[in-house]
Structures are given as structure tokens and as C-alpha cells.
Design a protein around this motif. Structure first.
Motif, short mmCIF file in Angstrom:
data_model
loop_
_atom_site.label_atom_id
_atom_site.label_comp_id
_atom_site.label_asym_id
_atom_site.label_seq_id
_atom_site.Cartn_x
_atom_site.Cartn_y
_atom_site.Cartn_z
N VAL A 279 21.14 -11.52 13.00
CA VAL A 279 20.06 -11.03 13.85
C VAL A 279 18.78 -10.88 13.02
CG1 VAL A 279 19.27 -9.14 15.32
CG2 VAL A 279 21.68 -9.82 15.36
N VAL A 280 17.69 -11.36 13.58
CA VAL A 280 16.37 -11.20 12.96
C VAL A 280 15.49 -10.40 13.91
CG1 VAL A 280 14.28 -12.39 12.15
CG2 VAL A 280 16.55 -13.32 11.60
N VAL A 281 14.75 -9.45 13.34
CA VAL A 281 13.80 -8.64 14.11
C VAL A 281 12.42 -8.82 13.49
CG1 VAL A 281 13.22 -6.35 14.99
CG2 VAL A 281 15.62 -6.94 14.55
N ILE A 282 11.43 -9.10 14.31
CA ILE A 282 10.06 -9.27 13.83
C ILE A 282 9.23 -8.07 14.27
CG2 ILE A 282 7.97 -10.69 13.94
CD1 ILE A 282 9.77 -13.10 14.43
N GLY A 283 8.67 -7.36 13.30
CA GLY A 283 7.85 -6.20 13.60
C GLY A 283 7.96 -5.14 12.53
N GLY A 284 7.08 -4.14 12.60
CA GLY A 284 7.09 -3.10 11.58
C GLY A 284 7.01 -1.69 12.12
N GLY A 285 7.20 -1.53 13.42
CA GLY A 285 7.12 -0.20 14.02
C GLY A 285 8.49 0.37 14.35
N MET A 286 8.47 1.48 15.10
CA MET A 286 9.71 2.15 15.44
C MET A 286 10.61 1.28 16.31
SD MET A 286 10.26 4.83 13.93
CE MET A 286 11.77 4.85 14.86
N ILE A 305 14.89 -7.31 9.24
CA ILE A 305 13.60 -7.03 9.84
C ILE A 305 12.53 -7.67 8.96
CG2 ILE A 305 11.93 -5.22 10.42
CD1 ILE A 305 14.27 -3.36 10.98
N VAL A 306 11.65 -8.42 9.57
CA VAL A 306 10.58 -9.09 8.82
C VAL A 306 9.23 -8.59 9.34
CG1 VAL A 306 9.63 -11.29 8.06
CG2 VAL A 306 12.07 -11.12 8.60
N TYR A 307 8.41 -8.15 8.39
CA TYR A 307 7.09 -7.61 8.74
C TYR A 307 6.01 -8.37 7.97
CZ TYR A 307 3.25 -4.28 9.28
OH TYR A 307 2.03 -3.70 9.57
N ARG A 308 4.92 -8.66 8.61
CA ARG A 308 3.90 -9.54 8.03
C ARG A 308 3.07 -8.88 6.94
NH1 ARG A 308 -1.24 -9.60 11.67
NH2 ARG A 308 -1.14 -7.58 12.68
N ARG A 309 3.04 -7.56 6.89
CA ARG A 309 2.27 -6.86 5.85
C ARG A 309 3.20 -6.13 4.90
NH1 ARG A 309 -3.13 -6.96 7.20
NH2 ARG A 309 -3.62 -7.39 9.41
N GLY A 310 2.61 -5.33 3.99
CA GLY A 310 3.40 -4.60 3.02
C GLY A 310 4.06 -3.37 3.60
N ASN A 334 5.63 -8.82 3.95
CA ASN A 334 4.69 -9.89 3.64
C ASN A 334 5.23 -11.27 3.99
OD1 ASN A 334 3.87 -7.72 1.13
ND2 ASN A 334 2.21 -8.60 2.36
N ALA A 335 5.69 -11.38 5.24
CA ALA A 335 6.13 -12.68 5.75
C ALA A 335 5.85 -12.74 7.25
CB ALA A 335 7.61 -12.91 5.49
N ALA A 336 5.30 -13.86 7.71
CA ALA A 336 4.94 -14.02 9.11
C ALA A 336 5.70 -15.18 9.72
CB ALA A 336 3.43 -14.28 9.25
N THR A 354 2.92 -14.02 3.11
CA THR A 354 1.54 -13.61 3.33
C THR A 354 1.07 -12.72 2.18
OG1 THR A 354 2.10 -11.57 4.52
CG2 THR A 354 1.92 -13.59 5.83
N GLU A 355 -0.22 -12.61 2.05
CA GLU A 355 -0.80 -11.63 1.13
C GLU A 355 -2.19 -11.27 1.63
OE1 GLU A 355 -2.90 -14.29 -2.37
OE2 GLU A 355 -0.82 -13.66 -2.68
N THR A 356 -2.67 -10.12 1.18
CA THR A 356 -3.98 -9.66 1.59
C THR A 356 -5.02 -10.09 0.56
OG1 THR A 356 -3.02 -7.74 2.71
CG2 THR A 356 -5.37 -7.64 2.21
N GLN A 357 -6.02 -10.82 1.02
CA GLN A 357 -7.09 -11.29 0.16
C GLN A 357 -8.42 -10.84 0.74
OE1 GLN A 357 -6.72 -15.57 -0.14
NE2 GLN A 357 -4.65 -15.49 -1.01
N ASN A 358 -9.16 -10.04 -0.05
CA ASN A 358 -10.46 -9.53 0.40
C ASN A 358 -10.36 -8.81 1.74
OD1 ASN A 358 -11.79 -10.69 -1.87
ND2 ASN A 358 -11.83 -12.67 -0.82
N GLY A 359 -9.27 -8.06 1.89
CA GLY A 359 -9.08 -7.27 3.10
C GLY A 359 -8.53 -8.01 4.29
N LYS A 360 -8.28 -9.31 4.15
CA LYS A 360 -7.76 -10.10 5.26
C LYS A 360 -6.36 -10.61 4.93
CE LYS A 360 -10.20 -12.96 7.54
NZ LYS A 360 -11.01 -14.14 7.95
N LEU A 361 -5.49 -10.63 5.94
CA LEU A 361 -4.14 -11.14 5.77
C LEU A 361 -4.18 -12.67 5.79
CD1 LEU A 361 -1.19 -10.04 5.55
CD2 LEU A 361 -0.96 -10.60 7.97
#
Length: 446
Positions: A279-286, A305-310, A334-336, A354-361
Motif C-alpha cells: 500500500v502506498v499513501v500520498i500526503g503529509g497530513g493527518m 507514506i510519501v510526502y513531497r516536502r521534508g 522529498n518525493a512527488a 524533490t528539493e527546495t531551491q530558493n524557497g521553491k519546491l
């Protein structure tokens, strides 16, 4: 361990009944009276209590804990319920670790806070067990208020209006009340059908009617409610689910996490709940955490669970993330998602780092694929069916600090309204406060 746990595909009965009962037992078992006294004795009863400031409903926490310590839990319950009529559910699901308990002086000094949530549950459970309601209605005012949505905001609004002598009619699109408490909370956080018991108990005050299978639509409109009632409160939550916008997300095995959680909460027999092996879940909330943890508890062998940010950007608290990890859920940061694989049915999900560069994902060129036979998406919800007359802000109904919308005589609160956190306790506070402003308006004191 059931042999079905290792089968590919989505199937029911991966675990036997005994294992399921153990897995979905109460996350925080209730205190017995002696345990409650011991826990209450740890409180310093701070005069300028940071815990009370951190509570969205401003419950006088030192007072109710002192009342427990002096052997009067019923008085403690009244202290709680005067501010938060859904204090029983909030004691179970509120993220106390990031609110009242996080700022507890004991937490600051010792790293172990007073267990405020469990003490609140002890008090509210005590009074609810008596079968009596601690509040009575004021004299009838003859005023009628329409409330859309029988979730935490709508219920809190209706109860406070009823206390002030008004009649409240709640229009609920589903066949049950409770909203998020009934349909959107992990099953191990609210056991023994507590959400419905709390709704039934709340209605004992009188003056509240709930009409089910009645949501805003072609026959029930804001205009018709305004014509038939003295005021309107909108608390219908967020009905829409954000899409991945990826080719292949319509494959068999892909489902919004909210639907999975609702299905599980309404299941009378968990052995009939179907779950995948991978099972894969995409998201970072409750919602993502609740879906992932419960997938494991149903017998999924591998849950990610995979979340696009840190990790620091995840909406789910550190406590909830740790809880999922303890249940065997892996969390990748850090994966989208960039693709859904499979011929008819889901076989895997492709991700890019993914990574954050100059404030942008920024999405990078390299990535990975996770084998999967089930995918739950938990990337947010949206407001659906909002009347055109209302002004929106950030995709939600724009309201001021009193809950007033852009349309005269119409208030809103909870997840469907702008401002505040998407929490049960926040929705209760917004419903309660809007009710007091509606009351002041109806009696000419606004």
C-alpha cells in the motif's frame, strides 16, 4: 498470522478477528478513578496557565484538573463542556501534543506533560455515563436558525443556540451526524461508536432537530433557508477531494484516503475490509497518517507514506508520525508522484525526488518506483457546492472574526470557512462563537 497477508492484490481477511480487535483497540485507554487522581496531582494549577491559552476553546484546564483532584469529576466535566460541548471527542482526537500538553510546565521542565487529554476524557466520560445532560435551555425566543452540516461546527453552533432559547434545524447530507468525528477519524481513536453516542447526548438539551439526507443542492438552497429561517449557519465541511492530476489515477486500486477511512469507520466487521499487500499513501497530513496506520493494522504487509516536502513541513504532528512508524509504516520525504503504473489495475507508483531551491519546491530528474496494489491519495480537500452569493477566500467561505459571511444573516465556521486550523476543536470554537453572535443579533444586542 493469516496466509492472506502475503497474497498480492486487494483482499479481505488478511488478519483474524482476534488480531483485528487488538489492533483497533482504544489508542489511549480511559483512566480509572485512581489513575485520574494520580495524573491530576501532577498539575501545578498555574495561575496564568499556558495550557489554557493554547486551547482553541479556552477551557479552564487548571480548574477542571483541580476539580478532578478534589473528587468532583462531574464539576470538571461542566467546566470543560461550557467551552467545548464536544469535549469528549476532542479528548480523544485533539492533537494535545502540539496544543495544551506541548506548553505544559511539566513538559518544559521534565519532558513529560500532565496528560490533559486523558484527564478531559475521564471527566466527560464520567458525566456522559450518568445519561444526564448538564445544561438546560433558556426561555423560548421563537427564533429559528438553519444549520447546514451536522459536523463539529454545526453541532456546537446548534447546542449554544439551543442553550439561549432558539430552535435549531440542522440539515445534514449524510444519513448520520458527527461529520469528521464520525467519518474521518481513525477507528482506534474513537471506539465503541462514541461519535454517535456523543451526538445523541448533545441532542438531549432539546430544541435541535436534525434532518438527514438534506444537503445544499437543487431543492435546498441558501435562498430558501434565508426565507424560512431567522439566520443561517454553514458548517458543511469540505466535500471535494483534490486529484493527483496524473495519467492512470483512475486505475483499479486507486482511492481517496478519505473514502477508505470512512469505509473503515462504518464497517461493522473489519474482517470484511479489503486491503492490499503493498500500500502506498500520498500526503503529509493527518489523513495520510490515519490511512497508512490503519492499512497496516488491517494486515497490509508493506505500507509507505510519501510526502513531497521534508519532515518538518508535514502537517501531521511528530507524535502521529512516530505512531505510524511504530505500527510499521515507512515514511519517505522529498518525493512527488509522477506516474501510476498498471494495465487496468494498479501495479506501482513512480516518484521523482524533490528539493527546495530558493524557497521553491523543485522536481529532480532522478526517482524511484514503489510496487503497489493499492494507492490512497491524501493531498487535501476542497469546498464543493458553496452558494454563488458567498465570497470565497483561499477556496473557502470568507468570514470575519465573528463568523459572519459576505451575505447578511449568514454565518459560517469549521473546515468550510476561512481562517483557523482544520481541527475538531477549532471547528467547535468557531461554531460556538458564531452561535453567540447569531444570538446577539437575533435579540438585538449585536
Amino acid at each position: 498470522m493469516s496466509s492472506k497477508q502475503f497474497e498480492d492484490g486487494i483482499t479481505a481477511g488478511r488478519l483474524d478477528a482476534a488480531a483485528l480487535d487488538a489492533n483497533f483497540s482504544d489508542l489511549h485507554p480511559a483512566y480509572d478513578p485512581h489513575e485520574a487522581l494520580v495524573a491530576a496531582d501532577r498539575c501545578y494549577f498555574c495561575h496564568d496557565a499556558p495550557c489554557q491559552v493554547a486551547c482553541p476553546t479556552s477551557i479552564d484546564i487548571p480548574l477542571f484538573i483541580r476539580q478532578i483532584a478534589t473528587g468532583t469529576p462531574e464539576a470538571a466535566a461542566r467546566t470543560i463542556l461550557e467551552e467545548n460541548i464536544l469535549g469528549g471527542m476532542c479528548a480523544r482526537v485533539c492533537p494535545t501534543e502540539t496544543l495544551c500538553e506541548e506548553v505544559c510546565v511539566r513538559e518544559t521542565a521534565e519532558g513529560k506533560p500532565v496528560e490533559i487529554g486523558r484527564l478531559q476524557r475521564f471527566a466527560t466520560d464520567t458525566v456522559m455515563a450518568t445519561g444526564t445532560h448538564p445544561f438546560t435551555r433558556a426561555a423560548e425566543t421563537g427564533k429559528k436558525v438553519a444549520i447546514v452540516g451536522a459536523g463539529p461546527a454545526g453541532l456546537a453552533c446548534a447546542h449554544r443556540l439551543a442553550m439561549n432559547g432558539h430552535n435549531a434545524v440542522i440539515f445534514e447530507a449524510r444519513q448520520k451526524g458527527g461529520g469528521l468525528n464520525e467519518f474521518g477519524i481513525a477507528a482506534y481513536k474513537s471506539t465503541n461508536d462514541f461519535a454517535q453516542s456523543e451526538v445523541d447526548w448533545l441532542l438531549q438539551i432539546g430544541g435541535i432537530e436534525i434532518r438527514y439526507d438534506a444537503g445544499l443542492g437543487d431543492t435546498l438552497t441558501l435562498e430558501s433557508l434565508q426565507a424560512d429561517f431567522d439566520a443561517v449557519f454553514l458548517g458543511m465541511g469540505l466535500g471535494g477531494v483534490n486529484a493527483l492530476r496524473l495519467e492512470g489515477e483512475d486505475k483499479a486500486g486507486v482511492q481517496p484516503a478519505t473514502e477508505f477511512i470512512e469505509e473503515l469507520r462504518q464497517a461493522s466487521d473489519l474482517s470484511g475490509m479489503k486491503i492490499g499487500r503493498r500500500v502506498v499513501v500520498i500526503g503529509g497530513g493527518m489523513t495520510a497518517i490515519d490511512a497508512g496506520a490503519q492499512a497496516r493494522l488491517l494486515g497490509a504487509q508493506d505500507v509507505t507514506i510519501v510526502y513531497r516536502r521534508g519532515q518538518d513541513a508535514m502537517a501531521a504532528s511528530e507524535f502521529e508520525q512516530d505512531l505510524a512508524a511504530q505500527k510499521g509504516v515507512r515514511i519517505i520525504h522529498n518525493a512527488a508522484p509522477i506516474g501510476v503504473e498498471g494495465n487496468g489495475s494498479l501495479t506501482g507508483v513512480r516518484f521523482a525526488y524533490t528539493e527546495t531551491q530558493n524557497g521553491k519546491l523543485v522536481t529532480l530528474d532522478d526517482g524511484f518506483t514503489l510496487p503497489a496494489d493499492q494507492l490512497f491519495t491524501a493531498i487535501g480537500q476542497s469546498l464543493s457546492g458553496a452558494p454563488d452569493a458567498l465570497t470565497l477566500e483561499g477556496g473557502k467561505i470568507k468570514v470575519d472574526g465573528l463568523g459572519r459571511s459576505s451575505v447578511s444573516g449568514v454565518w459560517a465556521g469549521g473546515d468550510c470557512a476561512s481562517g483557523g486550523d482544520d481541527l475538531t476543536v477549532t471547528a467547535v470554537a468557531e461554531g460556538r462563537d458564531a452561535a453567540m453572535d447569531i444570538h446577539a443579533t437575533l435579540v438585538g444586542e449585536a
